[in-house]
Design an enzyme around this catalytic site. Structure first.
Site, PDB file in Angstrom:
ATOM      1  CG  ASP A   1      -1.785   1.177   1.346  1.00 14.51           C
ATOM      2  OD1 ASP A   1      -1.894   1.916   0.351  1.00 14.51           O
ATOM      3  OD2 ASP A   1      -2.361   1.384   2.428  1.00 14.51           O
ATOM      4  CB  SER A   2       3.582   2.125  -2.256  1.00 11.81           C
ATOM      5  OG  SER A   2       3.039   2.204  -3.560  1.00 11.81           O
ATOM      6  CB  SER A   3       2.859   7.358  -1.243  1.00 11.46           C
ATOM      7  OG  SER A   3       4.189   7.160  -0.855  1.00 11.46           O
TER       8      SER A   3
ATOM      9  N   PRO B   1      10.768   8.579  -1.611  1.00 13.78           N
ATOM     10  CG  PRO B   1       9.826   8.896   0.496  1.00 13.78           C
ATOM     11  CD  PRO B   1      10.260   9.633  -0.721  1.00 13.78           C
TER      12      PRO B   1
END
Lengths: 284, 284
Positions: B167-169, B174
């Site tokens: 569940d990444s941005s 980063p």
């Protein structure tokens, strides 16, 4: 020009369009170029070249359709009902000034006659000339333009159309009557005995009341009502609903779209678009 | 406060948040109240009460999730893979600081252990306290929080998880490494022999290159790759893609979601979410 239009402004030399549709949410688009800008008898008609969405049709400062995503809405409101009616020959489009719906219908050889009733002739002429990604520079002899009020036009018709597509703007101002029960009743009468209608029924998230009202009114008048959804990136919330009213129970036949040149719709999408998220099922 | 944050401004007494994510598109939200505002070691963490989307988690000025639509993303990235894996017991979540994914997984009695690896502890604590519509005030003993770098954590694991949810941005800064082939390789190794992974793979309209790259990389590593889509109103374009990688060919079993309390996902949606619009099929 910008002095008279609160929705156009300049920042650091760049032109921006800021939609004033909502009190609590503002979307601004950086504009490369103003392609067309003229006041019609009804509204301020602009074609703007934007950086993010390509060319956009903008009416009274509100983005109506764009080169990047206009095909999604137009394909979904056209091909889905076309896959349901077994043999649509005569079609009525109410609204649809960008000509995208008529363009999609012309992909069907079986369609013999399209009445396209749009109140603002300038929108049609402008989109044909300056918004070819959406209008396809529509020039098909089967399309008969009527520049008039769609409500009055439909009220004079009985048992005449196989399919009626209501490609309206939002239910505020002049388009409000296109969401009324009397209007749906007149469409019911204008349709042949196996006819079907489809309308856009707003956002399930931000206009759940309008969506439910359209669905309920159409359910009460027609033998069968069906709701489906699609993603429309330039509409608020990106999620849009459409409601079909059928005078007879008819199963969709998705294979009818399989040989059509489309960017969004295909057999899988026609099959799956009627699957509704849980919250919509509960609203309806 | 506003003086140090270019994304907050006042107009006629009202507070507005303006996202600065895109050069050519700006979205502004009218803000009722600042609920929480603190700088962590990683980013500026705010919870804002907005008029249009309710409470919002805002990181460095970008809206991450909201009370109005946060459940759509979190349900879709959780229940769809849960309906595919026959018996997921041990799950790894990478990212997911709003706790919505962990909340959804806890609806399954069969899940025994969830490692949730989020780099920013302040995001987790803030969402549990101030964003209950998304986090559900998560307090389940099966959830084990690890406040660390997800890439390093995953690299140390072998043959351990049934399901990994990334569940990444967005793939800038980063989170960029979370879209790299090396990272997907380490997930493949961290999964058991019948394990599956899922990640968000960005917008099919505005990040088609990232979407294709994720799908291609996962296809090359895993026995089977599947893409599905959902509508996420607060993400640009409203249309989002997810990619599943399975180490074995496994058919979804939509009935697994039928008894879960959800707002968006249901059996129909699990069945239909893999139906891709024509342009995505052509991109892939």
């Amino acid at each position: 020009m910008e002095r008279n239009k609160p929705y156009l402004s300049r920042k650091n030399g760049d032109l921006w369009l800021t939609e004033d549709e909502y009190d609590n949410l503002k979307v601004s688009y950086r504009i490369k170029d103003v392609i067309f800008d003229q006041q019609s008898s009804f509204q301020d008609v602009m074609i703007l070249e934007s950086y993010h969405f390509g060319r956009m049709l903008v009416l009274d400062g509100i983005v109506q359709t764009t080169s990047v995503d206009g095909h999604i809405y137009n394909e979904m409101i056209s091909h889905v009902p076309m896959s349901i009616h077994p043999d649509p020959k005569k079609v009525l489009i109410i609204g649809g000034g960008d000509c995208g719906v008529a363009k999609e219908l012309c992909k069907y050889d079986g369609v013999e006659h399209i009445d396209m009733v749009e109140i603002d002739e300038l929108v049609v002429k402008t989109c044909i000339e300056h918004l070819p990604d959406v209008s396809g520079r529509l020039a098909d002899p089967r399309v008969h333009f009527v520049f008039d009020d769609g409500v009055i036009f439909a009220a004079g018709k009985k048992n005449e159309y196989d399919l009626i597509i209501v490609d309206s703007s939002d239910p505020i101002g002049p388009a409000k009557v296109l969401f009324e029960k009397d209007f749906y009743q007149s469409l019911h009468e204008a349709l042949k005995e196996d006819g079907i209608m489809v309308c856009q029924s707003q956002s399930p998230i931000f206009h759940a009341d309008v969506m439910k009202q359209s669905y309920t009114r159409i359910s009460e008048l027609f033998e069968e009502a069906k709701m489906y959804t699609a993603v429309v990136p330039t509409y608020p919330g990106g999620f849009w609903s459409f409601t079909i009213g059928s005078k007879q129970h008819i199963q969709p036949n998705p294979s009818k779209v399989s040989d059509k040149e489309t960017k969004y719709v295909n057999e899988q999408i026609v099959n799956s678009c009627f699957s509704l998220p849980q919250f919509i099922t509960e609203i309806l």
